[in-house]
Structures are given as structure tokens and as C-alpha cells.
Design a protein around this motif. Sequence first.
Motif, PDB file in Angstrom:
ATOM      1  N   GLN A 146       0.461  -1.261  -0.106  1.00  0.00           N
ATOM      2  CA  GLN A 146      -0.237   0.201   0.295  1.00  0.00           C
ATOM      3  C   GLN A 146       0.925   1.283  -0.030  1.00  0.00           C
ATOM      4  N   ALA A 147       2.059   1.541   0.853  1.00  0.00           N
ATOM      5  CA  ALA A 147       2.415   2.584   0.439  1.00  0.00           C
ATOM      6  C   ALA A 147       3.493   2.875  -0.614  1.00  0.00           C
ATOM      7  N   LEU A 148       3.586   1.492  -1.156  1.00  0.00           N
ATOM      8  CA  LEU A 148       4.511   1.554  -3.067  1.00  0.00           C
ATOM      9  C   LEU A 148       3.154   2.451  -3.950  1.00  0.00           C
ATOM     10  N   LEU A 149       2.057   2.598  -3.723  1.00  0.00           N
ATOM     11  CA  LEU A 149       0.995   2.757  -3.932  1.00  0.00           C
ATOM     12  C   LEU A 149       1.154   4.368  -4.072  1.00  0.00           C
ATOM     13  N   ARG A 150       1.573   4.976  -2.858  1.00  0.00           N
ATOM     14  CA  ARG A 150       1.105   6.045  -2.905  1.00  0.00           C
ATOM     15  C   ARG A 150       2.211   6.576  -3.015  1.00  0.00           C
ATOM     16  N   ARG A 151       3.861   6.608  -2.423  1.00  0.00           N
ATOM     17  CA  ARG A 151       4.206   7.192  -3.473  1.00  0.00           C
ATOM     18  C   ARG A 151       4.270   7.117  -4.768  1.00  0.00           C
ATOM     19  N   CYS A 152       3.422   6.164  -5.791  1.00  0.00           N
ATOM     20  CA  CYS A 152       3.408   5.867  -7.380  1.00  0.00           C
ATOM     21  C   CYS A 152       1.801   6.301  -7.720  1.00  0.00           C
ATOM     22  N   ALA A 153       1.263   7.698  -6.816  1.00  0.00           N
ATOM     23  CA  ALA A 153      -0.099   8.646  -7.364  1.00  0.00           C
ATOM     24  C   ALA A 153       0.147   8.066  -8.639  1.00  0.00           C
ATOM     25  N   HIS A 154       1.558   8.965  -9.643  1.00  0.00           N
ATOM     26  CA  HIS A 154       1.797   9.434 -10.928  1.00  0.00           C
ATOM     27  C   HIS A 154       2.910   9.151 -10.788  1.00  0.00           C
ATOM     28  N   TYR A 155       3.001   8.165 -12.368  1.00  0.00           N
ATOM     29  CA  TYR A 155       4.502   8.427 -12.658  1.00  0.00           C
ATOM     30  C   TYR A 155       4.069   8.124 -14.232  1.00  0.00           C
ATOM     31  N   SER A 156       5.825   7.551 -14.512  1.00  0.00           N
ATOM     32  CA  SER A 156       5.492   7.211 -16.232  1.00  0.00           C
ATOM     33  C   SER A 156       6.345   6.692 -16.416  1.00  0.00           C
ATOM     34  N   GLY A 157       6.111   6.300 -17.453  1.00  0.00           N
ATOM     35  CA  GLY A 157       7.394   5.512 -18.534  1.00  0.00           C
ATOM     36  C   GLY A 157       7.331   5.157 -19.503  1.00  0.00           C
ATOM     37  N   ALA A 158       8.318   4.391 -20.713  1.00  0.00           N
ATOM     38  CA  ALA A 158       8.050   4.598 -22.359  1.00  0.00           C
ATOM     39  C   ALA A 158       8.447   2.804 -22.524  1.00  0.00           C
ATOM     40  N   ASP A 159       8.330   2.520 -23.691  1.00  0.00           N
ATOM     41  CA  ASP A 159       9.035   1.234 -24.574  1.00  0.00           C
ATOM     42  C   ASP A 159      10.445   1.795 -25.208  1.00  0.00           C
ATOM     43  N   ALA A 160      10.655   0.151 -25.777  1.00  0.00           N
ATOM     44  CA  ALA A 160      11.540   0.577 -26.351  1.00  0.00           C
ATOM     45  C   ALA A 160      11.713   1.363 -27.580  1.00  0.00           C
ATOM     46  N   THR A 161      10.611   1.836 -27.752  1.00  0.00           N
ATOM     47  CA  THR A 161      10.643   2.449 -29.242  1.00  0.00           C
ATOM     48  C   THR A 161      10.644   4.445 -28.580  1.00  0.00           C
ATOM     49  N   ASP A 162      10.114   4.838 -27.281  1.00  0.00           N
ATOM     50  CA  ASP A 162      10.252   5.110 -26.396  1.00  0.00           C
ATOM     51  C   ASP A 162       8.817   6.707 -26.810  1.00  0.00           C
ATOM     52  N   ILE A 163       7.529   6.074 -27.059  1.00  0.00           N
ATOM     53  CA  ILE A 163       6.866   5.755 -26.452  1.00  0.00           C
ATOM     54  C   ILE A 163       5.901   6.459 -25.037  1.00  0.00           C
ATOM     55  N   ALA A 164       5.494   7.465 -24.970  1.00  0.00           N
ATOM     56  CA  ALA A 164       5.317   8.066 -23.586  1.00  0.00           C
ATOM     57  C   ALA A 164       4.543   7.412 -23.194  1.00  0.00           C
ATOM     58  N   VAL A 165       4.363   7.154 -21.348  1.00  0.00           N
ATOM     59  CA  VAL A 165       3.164   5.911 -21.098  1.00  0.00           C
ATOM     60  C   VAL A 165       2.512   6.832 -19.877  1.00  0.00           C
ATOM     61  N   ASP A 166       1.912   7.267 -19.444  1.00  0.00           N
ATOM     62  CA  ASP A 166       0.983   7.810 -18.046  1.00  0.00           C
ATOM     63  C   ASP A 166       0.383   6.912 -17.397  1.00  0.00           C
ATOM     64  N   TYR A 167       0.631   7.183 -15.767  1.00  0.00           N
ATOM     65  CA  TYR A 167       0.114   6.306 -14.994  1.00  0.00           C
ATOM     66  C   TYR A 167      -0.489   6.936 -13.899  1.00  0.00           C
ATOM     67  N   ARG A 168      -1.989   7.067 -13.553  1.00  0.00           N
ATOM     68  CA  ARG A 168      -2.106   7.502 -12.279  1.00  0.00           C
ATOM     69  C   ARG A 168      -2.571   6.464 -11.583  1.00  0.00           C
ATOM     70  N   ILE A 169      -2.925   6.598 -10.071  1.00  0.00           N
ATOM     71  CA  ILE A 169      -4.029   5.737  -9.551  1.00  0.00           C
ATOM     72  C   ILE A 169      -4.544   6.615  -8.593  1.00  0.00           C
ATOM     73  N   GLY A 170      -5.417   6.238  -8.316  1.00  0.00           N
ATOM     74  CA  GLY A 170      -6.395   6.780  -7.282  1.00  0.00           C
ATOM     75  C   GLY A 170      -7.202   5.709  -6.519  1.00  0.00           C
ATOM     76  N   GLY A 171      -8.000   6.213  -5.777  1.00  0.00           N
ATOM     77  CA  GLY A 171      -8.958   5.053  -4.797  1.00  0.00           C
ATOM     78  C   GLY A 171      -9.828   5.107  -5.620  1.00  0.00           C
ATOM     79  N   PHE A 172     -10.863   3.492  -5.052  1.00  0.00           N
ATOM     80  CA  PHE A 172     -11.957   2.858  -5.516  1.00  0.00           C
ATOM     81  C   PHE A 172     -12.407   1.835  -4.757  1.00  0.00           C
ATOM     82  N   PRO A 173     -13.528   1.983  -4.724  1.00  0.00           N
ATOM     83  CA  PRO A 173     -14.619   1.434  -4.057  1.00  0.00           C
ATOM     84  C   PRO A 173     -13.917  -0.014  -2.942  1.00  0.00           C
ATOM     85  N   SER A 174     -13.717  -0.209  -1.487  1.00  0.00           N
ATOM     86  CA  SER A 174     -13.302  -1.432  -1.599  1.00  0.00           C
ATOM     87  C   SER A 174     -13.994  -2.213  -1.505  1.00  0.00           C
TER      88      SER A 174
END
Length: 241
Positions: A146-174
Amino acid sequence: MDRVTRGCGLLLAAATTALVAACGSSKSAAPETPDLPPLGPVTAAAPVTGAPITDADRLRDQLLTSKNLPPNFTALPARAEAPAGVQGSPTEPAECAQVLTPLGAQRPGALAQASTQYAGPNFSSIDIDAASFPNATLASAFSDVQALLRRCAHYSGADATDIAVDYRIGGFPSPQGGDAVTAFQVRTSSDGLTLHSAVAIVQVGSTLAQVAVTAPEPVEPGVLSDLTAAQVRRLQGVSGP
């Protein structure tokens, strides 16, 4: 390769599970989506007294099968384990690459771990994994994830061809069920395309299970709730669907 196909290929590779067939979509862009709600409070693990599972085959047999899932979901080949020292697609921050990976890979020290994947209609997918931990470390494993999720609320990445990927984490009903449970959602966007994942992490004794549902549209809370409840019953040894 056109823009839609190229972007879709990266997005599906970046998500935990998604279908290559989705790249046949003629949609060139996803509509604007609202901000995700914040994550809720950290959920504490319940005390553990029973003996943990130490056999991976036994744990795998307790994961949901196609008989427990909605119609038209098909099992995918077992996830190949990366060779030692080989990293997956990089992210920034680097540790956020662990989000949505099997719990046993996120947190060292698992006594047994297993996972399964299913592809469904309309490019949907279901990923389930579980890891059993020593009783003394189960609580810290649950909190670390759970701590990892809070440190990664918004992060980014890219594949081998440098296409950007945007990741966002948020709450959801448990969902309800298990000894303790928490939930979150991940929105993965690339080149105008978006995938939505709703995820529950549930404790059953000394086992943590992660149930993830991914689709091109936001996942209904009831879908995740039903799947999580079914997985809890399997881990508890309750027969039936």
C-alpha cells in the motif's frame, strides 16, 4: 504502423493484461477523463494465527478458474518469469514498475506464490495472483504494498521505441470480505488511448491475493467486488462458484 496501432501496442504491453486484438479499434483518441479520487487510508492487516501455505501448487489450486468467472473469459498461458537481473519496462520513479506486478515479486519473502490471467470480451482481462507470507511478516507485506501505491500516485514510462506512457493511481470502493482488504484503480494512457484497471488486495489468513480487472472503460465496483468475494471463498476452501 499507424499512430493508433503503435500507441495501442504500447498501452497493452504496459498494462498488466490486455489484448493485442484491441489495437484493431478505429478510435484515434480517448475522451478527456476526470481526475481520480485520492487513495483512502492504509488498511491494517488482521492478526494471523493459522499455518501459512508453503506449497505453490496448492496455492495455485485456490485461485479462481474459468468456471468461477463471467462467461467468455479464456485462460492465458502462464506468465513467463523474467531471468534474474532482467528488468521490465522502466518507469520514473523506477520503483513504480512494481505496481500491478504479482505480490510475491513486489515484496520478497513469500513462502509460496501463484498467478493466473484471463482474457475476456471487449478487450477486458482479469489478473489474479496470490502470495503466502510468514505470519510474522504478513502485516508488513500488506502495508509495504500500500505504501508503494502512495509513492506512485502519478508516474510515467516508455517502451523501447520511446512512446510515452502515463500512469495515475486513485482510490476505488473497497470490496467486502476476507480478513482485510483495500482497493485502488490505475489509469494507463498512451498516445490518446486509455486502459482502466480496478484492483483489490485482500488478506485471507497468511495469504495476500491481488485481483485486477482491466478494460478500455472504467470498471464497475460491483464487478471487482464479486470477483474478490469469489476469490476469498476459494482461499477459505468454500466450494461452489
